[in-house]
Design an enzyme around this catalytic site. Structure first.
Site, PDB file in Angstrom:
ATOM      1  N   LYS A 166     -26.164 -18.948   2.276  1.00 14.41           N
ATOM      2  CA  LYS A 166     -27.296 -18.343   2.046  1.00 14.41           C
ATOM      3  C   LYS A 166     -28.446 -19.092   3.080  1.00 14.41           C
ATOM      4  CE  LYS A 166     -29.849 -15.196   0.067  1.00 14.41           C
ATOM      5  NZ  LYS A 166     -29.636 -13.817   0.094  1.00 14.41           N
ATOM      6  N   SER A 235     -25.660 -14.875   4.740  1.00  9.94           N
ATOM      7  CA  SER A 235     -26.661 -13.826   3.987  1.00  9.94           C
ATOM      8  C   SER A 235     -27.955 -14.541   4.031  1.00  9.94           C
ATOM      9  CB  SER A 235     -26.171 -13.362   2.470  1.00  9.94           C
ATOM     10  OG  SER A 235     -26.893 -12.546   1.963  1.00  9.94           O
ATOM     11  N   GLU A 306     -20.050  -4.739   9.114  1.00  7.32           N
ATOM     12  CA  GLU A 306     -21.095  -4.618  10.248  1.00  7.32           C
ATOM     13  C   GLU A 306     -21.036  -3.493  10.854  1.00  7.32           C
ATOM     14  OE1 GLU A 306     -22.458  -7.561  13.715  1.00  7.32           O
ATOM     15  OE2 GLU A 306     -20.562  -7.181  13.847  1.00  7.32           O
ATOM     16  N   ARG A 333     -22.051  -1.629   4.528  1.00 10.53           N
ATOM     17  CA  ARG A 333     -21.555  -1.987   3.322  1.00 10.53           C
ATOM     18  C   ARG A 333     -21.091  -0.905   2.632  1.00 10.53           C
ATOM     19  NH1 ARG A 333     -26.703  -5.189   3.576  1.00 10.53           N
ATOM     20  NH2 ARG A 333     -27.694  -3.270   2.274  1.00 10.53           N
ATOM     21  N   GLY A 359     -16.592 -13.107  12.216  1.00 10.09           N
ATOM     22  CA  GLY A 359     -15.412 -12.369  12.790  1.00 10.09           C
ATOM     23  C   GLY A 359     -15.639 -11.597  14.094  1.00 10.09           C
ATOM     24  N   GLY A 363     -16.219  -6.378  13.201  1.00 12.03           N
ATOM     25  CA  GLY A 363     -15.520  -6.610  12.116  1.00 12.03           C
ATOM     26  C   GLY A 363     -16.100  -7.509  11.068  1.00 12.03           C
TER      27      GLY A 363
END
Length: 378
Positions: A166, A235, A306, A333, A359, A363
Site C-alpha cells: 500500500k 495499490s 491493467e 478489474r 508483471g 499483464g
C-alpha cells in the site's frame, strides 16, 4: 525447526464499514485478535483518488479491534498491516482476508516435508511528496521488502510469491508543500501520481528480489516497462504517506496448513496463467478436476489488472484507455475479475487495478493460497 504457523481466513463484507463477520469469528474463538498481523480487503469504491471507502474500512477495522488488543485505534493501524484496495466492478465481491501468525513448539514439523505459507510485514518511513514516484521510494521499498522477508524467514527470493504494497499518492496540498520547499513533484496530477507511486514501489520489489540488474533511474518509472516484478502488487491510497509492505511466500520455518504459488498473466485474458497459478498449489487438474494427490481448498486469489498500454490485446483494439466515462483501471478489474472468477468459481477474489511495472506491460501477477485439508499439522 518449524517455529511459526500462519492462518488465513476470507470474510465477506456487506460494506466498507462492516466488521460483523470478523467480530463473529473472534467471538467464536476461531480468530485470535492478538495474532492478527495483516488484513487485505476489497471495498466497493471507485479505486481512485477520492475513494474514501479504503480509509473508512481501515478506520472501522481498527476501532473494532482496539478493545481486543488494548490499543487505541491509531496504534492498531501501526500494529496490523492494513491494505484496502478499492473497486469491486463486475463480479468482484467485497471481502477481507485476515492473516494471523502464532509461535509453535515445532508442532507436527516431522510430518511436513515441503515449505509452507509464511508472512512478513514492514513499513518504510514517511515520504516527502517530492520523493513519491522516484528513486527514494524505490530504494526504501527494497529495504522494507528485505526486512519483511527476514521476518517471514524467507531466504530465497524464489520462495516469494506475492508482495502486496500500500503506497501513498499526491494531492494538491502535498504538491503545494513540495513547491513551498523549492522542490517539484513527479507530476501535478493527483490521479497520475497513483501510477508513479505504484510503479516505483513495484520496482523496489524487483530490486529487492534481484529481478532487475543494474541501476534504476527516476526517468525509468512509467517509461521502462521492460523492467518489472513478477510478484509485486501495489495499490495507492490517500490515507498514508509511507509504504506498507506485506511479503507472502513459503518457508521451511512455517508449520501452516497453507501453501502459496503464483504465475504471471501476459495480458488481461491470459486464462492459461490463472490455471498455472491454481496448478501451482494443487487446485487444478485435467479439465479442472481436483488433484488426486491431496485434498486442497482455495482460500483466495490475488491478482493485478491493467489495460494494455498499447491499446490492443492480441491484435485487437480495446477502448479501456479511451473511455472518458469509466477509468481504465475499473475496466481492467472487471475483465480480470470475471476471468479469474469463472476459472476459480468465486467472485470473492482480490483483483487490484493499475499494474505498472507489476508483471509485463498489460499483464500482471496472479497468486493463489490453498489450504491443505488433510494436513496433520493443523
Amino acid at each position: 525447526m518449524r517455529t511459526k504457523s500462519v492462518n488465513v481466513v476470507r470474510i465477506s463484507t456487506k460494506g466498507p464499514g462492516d466488521v460483523s463477520g470478523l467480530l463473529s469469528l473472534i467471538q467464536q474463538g476461531k480468530i485470535d485478535p492478538g495474532s492478527i498481523v495483516a488484513i487485505l480487503g476489497k471495498t466497493e469504491g471507485n479505486g481512485g483518488v477520492n475513494d474514501f471507502t479504503r480509509e473508512y474500512a481501515v478506520s472501522a477495522l481498527s476501532a473494532a479491534l482496539a478493545p481486543y488488543v488494548d490499543l487505541p485505534p491509531p496504534r492498531v493501524e501501526q500494529r496490523i498491516a492494513f491494505v484496502m484496495s478499492g473497486g469491486t466492478e463486475g463480479v468482484l465481491s467485497p471481502h477481507i482476508t485476515v492473516f494471523t501468525r502464532d509461535d509453535v513448539a515445532n508442532r507436527g514439523s516431522e510430518d511436513i516435508s515441503e515449505k509452507r505459507l509464511s508472512i512478513g510485514m514492514a513499513h518504510t518511513r514517511d515520504f516527502l511528496p517530492e520523493e513519491i514516484g522516484r528513486g527514494v521510494q524505490i530504494s526504501e521499498t527494497a529495504r522494507a521488502v528485505a526486512a519483511a522477508m527476514a521476518q517471514a524467514a524467507i531466504a530465497d527470493p524464489q520462495d516469494v510469491h506475492f508482495v502486496q504494497i500500500k503506497c501513498p499518492l499526491l494531492t494538491s496540498d502535498r504538491i503545494e508543500a513540495a513547491m513551498a520547499r523549492g522542490n517539484e513533484a513527479v507530476t501535478n496530477s493527483a490521479y497520475g501520481s497513483m501510477a508513479y507511486s505504484r510503479g516505483a514501489s513495484a520496482l523496489g520489489v524487483a530490486v529487492a528480489l534481484g529481478e532487475i540488474e543494474g541501476t534504476i533511474e527516476d526517468k525509468d518509472v512509467l517509461r521502462r516497462f521492460d523492467l518489472f516484478s513478477s510478484v509485486a502488487s501495489t495499490s495507492a491510497g490517500i490515507e498514508l504517506m509511507h509504504n506498507v509492505v506485506i511479503v507472502l511466500g513459503n518457508s521451511a520455518s512455517s508449520a501452516a496448513p497453507f501453501t502459496i504459488g503464483h504465475a504471471v498473466m501476459r495480458d488481461a485474458i491470459d486464462a492459461a496463467a490463472v490455471i498455472d497459478a491454481l496448478k501451482s498449489v494443487g487446485l487444478y487438474g485435467e479439465q479442472g478436476s481436483k488433484t488426486p494427490t491431496a485434498a486442497r481448498e482455495l482460500v483466495n486469489i490475488f491478482a493485478k489488472a491493467e489495460a494494455s498500454p498499447s491499446g490492443s490485446i492480441r491484435g485487437f483494439r480495446h477502448i479501456m484507455l479511451e473511455d472518458t466515462d469509466i477509468s481504465s483501471t475499473r475496466h481492467a478489474r472487471a475483465a480480470v475479475g470475471g476471468l479469474i472468477g469463472g476459472l476459480s468459481g468465486t467472485g470473492a477474489v482480490y483483483v487490484s487495478g493499475g499494474a505498472e511495472h507489476q508483471g509485463p506491460s498489460g499483464g500482471g501477477p496472479v497468486a493463489v493460497i490453498a489450504r491443505l485439508l488433510d494436513d496433520r499439522s493443523d
